[in-house]
Design a protein around this motif. Structure first.
Motif, PDB file in Angstrom:
ATOM      1  N   GLY A  33       0.993  -1.252  -0.003  1.00  0.00           N
ATOM      2  CA  GLY A  33       0.077  -0.129  -0.167  1.00  0.00           C
ATOM      3  C   GLY A  33       0.740   1.169   0.058  1.00  0.00           C
ATOM      4  N   LEU A  34       2.105   1.027   0.032  1.00  0.00           N
ATOM      5  CA  LEU A  34       3.032   2.258   0.215  1.00  0.00           C
ATOM      6  C   LEU A  34       4.317   2.340  -0.628  1.00  0.00           C
ATOM      7  N   GLU A  35       3.824   1.352  -1.627  1.00  0.00           N
ATOM      8  CA  GLU A  35       4.986   1.392  -2.954  1.00  0.00           C
ATOM      9  C   GLU A  35       5.407   2.631  -3.691  1.00  0.00           C
ATOM     10  N   ALA A  36       4.379   3.665  -3.509  1.00  0.00           N
ATOM     11  CA  ALA A  36       4.859   5.076  -4.143  1.00  0.00           C
ATOM     12  C   ALA A  36       5.741   5.654  -3.017  1.00  0.00           C
ATOM     13  N   ALA A  37       5.697   5.268  -1.832  1.00  0.00           N
ATOM     14  CA  ALA A  37       6.624   6.119  -0.941  1.00  0.00           C
ATOM     15  C   ALA A  37       7.830   5.306  -0.612  1.00  0.00           C
ATOM     16  N   HIS A  38       8.366   4.179  -1.363  1.00  0.00           N
ATOM     17  CA  HIS A  38       9.427   3.480  -0.846  1.00  0.00           C
ATOM     18  C   HIS A  38      10.750   4.111  -0.849  1.00  0.00           C
ATOM     19  N   MET A  39      10.804   4.894  -1.666  1.00  0.00           N
ATOM     20  CA  MET A  39      12.119   5.949  -1.779  1.00  0.00           C
ATOM     21  C   MET A  39      12.192   6.774  -0.576  1.00  0.00           C
ATOM     22  N   TRP A  40      11.275   7.341  -0.140  1.00  0.00           N
ATOM     23  CA  TRP A  40      11.268   8.053   1.182  1.00  0.00           C
ATOM     24  C   TRP A  40      11.246   7.425   2.390  1.00  0.00           C
TER      25      TRP A  40
END
Length: 317
Positions: free
Chosen positions: A20-27
């Protein structure tokens, strides 16, 4: 190609990050990276101090050095796959690499459990039988306890990769964690996995569960001994240190045993719960151990002050 991967003895497995948080993995990778660096740096520093300082050449600090070495191994075992997911979006791993990572994670976890038992025994003798401490906890005893922890972990868990090699794997082979974990891989195997599952559960019960019981009994005995003393004679700082040790023990064991049970007896557990518990026991423990076992030790603080000019924070044991 899809037919080969559907049922194969040489599959690839897919890690997950934080569902659910794949888009925020870099952060998310930033705090993870910082935590890994702190864990690696803290445990390496402990090893350096114990090796360099003559007054730290005592049984309790030898056990602490072995704990730090084990925590370094655990951090280095999981760090490549975790950071590969967050930094490079790399989720796939081959069977051999997965089995190798799995073996080191489980073996080092078992070794750490054995070292925690040895440390509890060390504190038990030091507080409950101080007059016989140097006779019981000598260099030979330290070597025997450390060697037993290592041999037990390696021999009991060595069959696990061979069990998994005997099964074909079906489906998408998506793992529930950011690393390879035996019950997780076993759930993806085709065929009758009853014996392999029971063997894994027996390993958990015969090592971690037994170790937890011994550690809890040891600290209960320590508490009883301290409370029997007069108020003037009570070593409150030693008792405070034991309480802190017990907290880190719980951080290590509760997620570990809970994960083993959840993988075998539940099918609808939230992926977020799996991720949280797995990271708690394989990341937070190497992070917390150097802090708890060092900041409460007068000798470690003195060594830090001597080597690096670090001001003492508290008076330890």
């Amino acid at each position: 190609m899809s037919d080969v991967n559907t049922t194969s003895n040489w599959p690839t497995f897919s890690f997950i990050g934080i569902p659910g948080l794949e888009a925020a993995h870099m952060w998310i990778s930033i705090p993870f990276c910082l935590l890994y660096l702190v864990a690696l740096g803290g445990n390496f520093l402990l090893l350096l101090l114990v090796r360099a300082e003559q007054n730290l050449h005592e049984p309790q600090f030898y056990f602490l050095a072995m704990l730090a070495l084990t925590d370094l191994g655990l951090s280095l075992s999981t760090m490549p796959s975790v950071l590969a997911i967050f930094w490079f979006d790399v989720h796939d791993v081959g069977l051999d690499a997965c089995l190798t990572q799995m073996f080191f994670i489980h073996t080092l976890s078992s070794v750490e459990s054995g070292v925690l038992v040895a440390m509890a025994f060390d504190r038990l003798v030091a507080i409950c039988a101080p007059l016989t401490y140097t006779r019981i906890l000598n260099h030979q005893t330290v070597l025997c306890l450390s060697g037993a922890a290592l041999i037990r972990g390696a021999t009991l868990l060595a069959p696990l990769p061979f069990f998994l090699r005997t099964f074909p794997f079906c489906g998408a082979n998506i793992l529930s964690h950011s690393y390879c974990y035996y019950p997780d891989m076993l759930n993806l195997a085709c065929g009758d996995v009853t014996f392999s599952s029971v063997y894994g559960l027996v390993c958990v019960l015969c090592t971690f569960a037994v170790d937890v019981i011994f550690i809890l009994v040891s600290y209960m005995k320590i508490l009883g001994t301290v409370m029997k003393l007069g108020i003037q004679d009570r070593n409150w700082k030693s008792l405070q240190t034991c309480v802190c040790h017990l907290c880190t023990v719980l951080v290590f064991y509760l997620p570990l045993i809970s994960l083993a049970v959840l993988h075998r007896y539940t099918q609808e557990t939230s992926p977020i719960l799996y991720t949280t518990m797995s990271n708690a026991y394989l990341l937070m423990t190497p992070l917390l151990n150097p802090l708890v076992y060092s900041l409460k030790s007068r000798q470690i603080q003195a060594a830090l002050h001597k080597r690096f000019g670090v001001q003492r924070v508290v008076a330890g044991e």
